[in-house]
Design a protein around this motif. Structure first.
Motif, PDB file in Angstrom:
ATOM      1  N   GLY A 224       0.799  -1.216   0.000  1.00 57.89           N
ATOM      2  CA  GLY A 224       0.000   0.000   0.000  1.00 57.89           C
ATOM      3  C   GLY A 224       0.831   1.265   0.000  1.00 57.89           C
ATOM      4  O   GLY A 224       0.285   2.376   0.115  1.00 57.89           O
ATOM      5  N   ALA A 225       2.150   1.148  -0.128  1.00 58.90           N
ATOM      6  CA  ALA A 225       3.016   2.329  -0.171  1.00 58.90           C
ATOM      7  C   ALA A 225       2.771   3.104  -1.463  1.00 58.90           C
ATOM      8  O   ALA A 225       2.527   2.509  -2.511  1.00 58.90           O
ATOM      9  N   PRO A 226       2.823   4.424  -1.405  1.00 62.11           N
ATOM     10  CA  PRO A 226       2.665   5.200  -2.644  1.00 62.11           C
ATOM     11  C   PRO A 226       3.799   4.904  -3.612  1.00 62.11           C
ATOM     12  O   PRO A 226       4.934   4.672  -3.211  1.00 62.11           O
ATOM     13  N   LEU A 227       3.458   4.931  -4.891  1.00 64.14           N
ATOM     14  CA  LEU A 227       4.404   4.613  -5.954  1.00 64.14           C
ATOM     15  C   LEU A 227       4.605   5.841  -6.843  1.00 64.14           C
ATOM     16  O   LEU A 227       3.634   6.401  -7.358  1.00 64.14           O
ATOM     17  N   TYR A 228       5.856   6.231  -6.999  1.00 62.99           N
ATOM     18  CA  TYR A 228       6.214   7.367  -7.840  1.00 62.99           C
ATOM     19  C   TYR A 228       7.136   6.900  -8.957  1.00 62.99           C
ATOM     20  O   TYR A 228       7.770   5.846  -8.873  1.00 62.99           O
ATOM     21  N   GLY A 241      15.962  16.049 -11.285  1.00 66.19           N
ATOM     22  CA  GLY A 241      14.924  15.044 -11.364  1.00 66.19           C
ATOM     23  C   GLY A 241      13.568  15.643 -11.071  1.00 66.19           C
ATOM     24  O   GLY A 241      13.463  16.746 -10.512  1.00 66.19           O
ATOM     25  N   ARG A 242      12.538  14.916 -11.473  1.00 64.21           N
ATOM     26  CA  ARG A 242      11.167  15.330 -11.183  1.00 64.21           C
ATOM     27  C   ARG A 242      10.347  14.091 -10.851  1.00 64.21           C
ATOM     28  O   ARG A 242      10.383  13.097 -11.591  1.00 64.21           O
ATOM     29  N   LEU A 243       9.602  14.167  -9.746  1.00 63.65           N
ATOM     30  CA  LEU A 243       8.730  13.069  -9.360  1.00 63.65           C
ATOM     31  C   LEU A 243       7.385  13.183 -10.050  1.00 63.65           C
ATOM     32  O   LEU A 243       6.825  14.274 -10.177  1.00 63.65           O
ATOM     33  N   VAL A 244       6.867  12.040 -10.475  1.00 62.86           N
ATOM     34  CA  VAL A 244       5.519  11.936 -11.015  1.00 62.86           C
ATOM     35  C   VAL A 244       4.749  10.977 -10.116  1.00 62.86           C
ATOM     36  O   VAL A 244       5.214   9.880  -9.828  1.00 62.86           O
ATOM     37  N   GLY A 245       3.586  11.398  -9.676  1.00 66.02           N
ATOM     38  CA  GLY A 245       2.788  10.516  -8.828  1.00 66.02           C
ATOM     39  C   GLY A 245       2.305  11.187  -7.572  1.00 66.02           C
ATOM     40  O   GLY A 245       2.426  12.406  -7.432  1.00 66.02           O
ATOM     41  N   PRO A 246       1.771  10.366  -6.669  1.00 67.97           N
ATOM     42  CA  PRO A 246       1.696   8.899  -6.710  1.00 67.97           C
ATOM     43  C   PRO A 246       0.831   8.390  -7.873  1.00 67.97           C
ATOM     44  O   PRO A 246      -0.186   8.991  -8.208  1.00 67.97           O
ATOM     45  N   LEU A 247       1.270   7.286  -8.468  1.00 69.36           N
ATOM     46  CA  LEU A 247       0.509   6.681  -9.545  1.00 69.36           C
ATOM     47  C   LEU A 247      -0.767   6.041  -8.998  1.00 69.36           C
ATOM     48  O   LEU A 247      -0.808   5.573  -7.858  1.00 69.36           O
ATOM     49  N   GLU A 248      -1.767   6.020  -9.849  1.00 68.84           N
ATOM     50  CA  GLU A 248      -3.014   5.346  -9.473  1.00 68.84           C
ATOM     51  C   GLU A 248      -2.780   3.841  -9.448  1.00 68.84           C
ATOM     52  O   GLU A 248      -2.266   3.258 -10.416  1.00 68.84           O
ATOM     53  N   VAL A 249      -3.138   3.211  -8.350  1.00 67.97           N
ATOM     54  CA  VAL A 249      -2.918   1.779  -8.167  1.00 67.97           C
ATOM     55  C   VAL A 249      -4.244   1.045  -8.371  1.00 67.97           C
ATOM     56  O   VAL A 249      -5.263   1.442  -7.791  1.00 67.97           O
ATOM     57  N   PRO A 250      -4.283  -0.002  -9.192  1.00 64.14           N
ATOM     58  CA  PRO A 250      -5.536  -0.732  -9.401  1.00 64.14           C
ATOM     59  C   PRO A 250      -6.092  -1.283  -8.088  1.00 64.14           C
ATOM     60  O   PRO A 250      -5.351  -1.813  -7.252  1.00 64.14           O
ATOM     61  N   ALA A 251      -7.381  -1.157  -7.905  1.00 66.92           N
ATOM     62  CA  ALA A 251      -8.029  -1.649  -6.691  1.00 66.92           C
ATOM     63  C   ALA A 251      -8.076  -3.170  -6.700  1.00 66.92           C
ATOM     64  O   ALA A 251      -8.117  -3.795  -7.764  1.00 66.92           O
ATOM     65  N   PRO A 252      -8.076  -3.793  -5.506  1.00 64.75           N
ATOM     66  CA  PRO A 252      -8.097  -5.263  -5.449  1.00 64.75           C
ATOM     67  C   PRO A 252      -9.264  -5.882  -6.208  1.00 64.75           C
ATOM     68  O   PRO A 252      -9.117  -6.952  -6.818  1.00 64.75           O
ATOM     69  N   GLU A 253     -10.418  -5.207  -6.191  1.00 63.19           N
ATOM     70  CA  GLU A 253     -11.583  -5.781  -6.847  1.00 63.19           C
ATOM     71  C   GLU A 253     -11.516  -5.666  -8.371  1.00 63.19           C
ATOM     72  O   GLU A 253     -12.376  -6.209  -9.087  1.00 63.19           O
ATOM     73  N   SER A 254     -10.488  -4.980  -8.884  1.00 65.30           N
ATOM     74  CA  SER A 254     -10.392  -4.794 -10.331  1.00 65.30           C
ATOM     75  C   SER A 254      -9.853  -6.024 -11.049  1.00 65.30           C
ATOM     76  O   SER A 254      -9.928  -6.093 -12.278  1.00 65.30           O
TER      77      SER A 254
END
Length: 334
Positions: A224-228, A241-254
């Motif tokens: 569940g850690a944010p992903l950049y 450098g430049r950070l992008v995110g946090p990226l949208e993480v697919p939900a478990p029910e997906s």
């Protein structure tokens, strides 16, 4: 001690005490020699860059790009050999990372984060900057041969403030150890633009098919850690450098886990590609990336203009004249 160990040791001991203009001139000259001689690494870099910029860039402009890319790669090595001479205050000034507001807030709360990054700009400076900010950082590195080179690189990165785990041969599987580090509030950066295991996730990358590591996506989904994604390049005054995110993480029910890993890994690939396309000359990828092309690339045909007056040299001599191969680029993780 092997010759390659001697070369790296000389780099760390000598380059950092030379005046920077003198050292920079020497590394640029080495890059230009490697560009002209077109050894295996330079040839592969050129093939990779052609996939990035496409077939329409005129050859003259493309060759200028390849030369700049070799100079950028040499600049990375120059800076690596000098990084350990910087204290934390100077390191914070040396590297600049934009878009860190959410990440800084998460780190202040003791929440770990995953950062996927390319072999671009100076990823060692990025890791050292994280440590200089006072944030705990852990990553992995391939167990190199000879062992002495691996040990020296581990010691170098630990001096910069990083926790280093081997990709294999450690006390625990690296994903398990990194999961624990994330639970302790560590930042976990992982180089993610090339897979070594042949078990990576197939993605669309620029104009073709590539495999990249599943680790960043798996860790984000597991913890569940944010992903950049961190895109990196060079400015005249230093690495950026430049950070992008946090990226949208697919939900478990997906969907099942493997499907969610594929979706998230493709999102990482898309962001990496956007950053590389913006600064192609600073992508230090001298290894094969795409799986829809031959594992080796043929060197360009030598023209009379390029070979006049120059005797043909052995492959060993040509490789010896090129900038050193980066253990991190062979390893995949930062």
């Amino acid at each position: 001690m092997t010759p390659i160990e001697v070369a790296y040791l000389a780099g760390w001991r000598l380059v950092r005490v030379l005046p920077r203009p003198l050292a920079a001139a020497a590394f640029q000259a080495a890059a230009d020699r490697a560009y002209r001689r077109r050894g295996r690494g330079t040839t592969r870099l050129a093939a990779n860059l052609r996939r990035v910029v496409g077939p329409d860039l005129p050859e003259v402009e493309f060759e200028r790009l390849v030369r700049r890319a070799m100079r950028s790669y040499a600049r990375y090595w120059l800076e690596v050999f000098r990084l350990s001479s910087l204290d934390r205050a100077r390191m914070r000034d040396f590297f600049r990372l934009d878009g860190t507001e959410e990440l800084a807030a998460a780190m202040a709360r003791g929440r770990g984060a995953v950062v996927a990054l390319p072999h671009a700009g100076n990823w060692d400076a990025a890791g050292a900057w994280v440590a200089a900010m006072g944030w705990p950082i852990a990553t992995v590195m391939e167990r190199l041969k000879p062992e002495g080179v691996y040990e020296r690189f581990v010691a170098f990165r630990r001096r910069l403030g990083m926790e280093i785990l081997p990709t294999h041969g450690g006390e625990r599987p690296p994903l398990d150890a990194l999961t624990d580090f994330l639970g302790q509030g560590y930042l976990v950066p992982l180089l993610a633009d090339r897979d070594l295991s042949a078990r990576g996730v197939e993605v669309r990358f620029f104009d073709g098919r590539a495999r990249i590591p599943a680790g960043p996506a798996v860790l984000a989904l597991r913890t569940g850690a944010p992903l950049y994604v961190a895109n990196m390049w060079y400015e005249p005054d230093g690495p950026r450098g430049r950070l992008v995110g946090p990226l949208e993480v697919p939900a478990p029910e997906s969907g099942p886990l493997d499907a969610r890993v594929r979706i998230l890994t493709q999102r990482i690939a898309d962001e990496l590609a956007a950053g590389i396309a913006a600064h192609p000359e600073d992508w230090h990828m001298l290894q094969r990336v795409w799986i829809d092309e031959p594992s080796t690339v043929a060197p360009p045909v030598r023209t009379p203009a390029s070979s006049a007056g120059a005797p043909e040299r052995s492959a060993e001599a040509r490789r010896a004249s090129e900038p050193p191969v980066d253990p991190a680029t062979t390893a995949g993780p930062a």
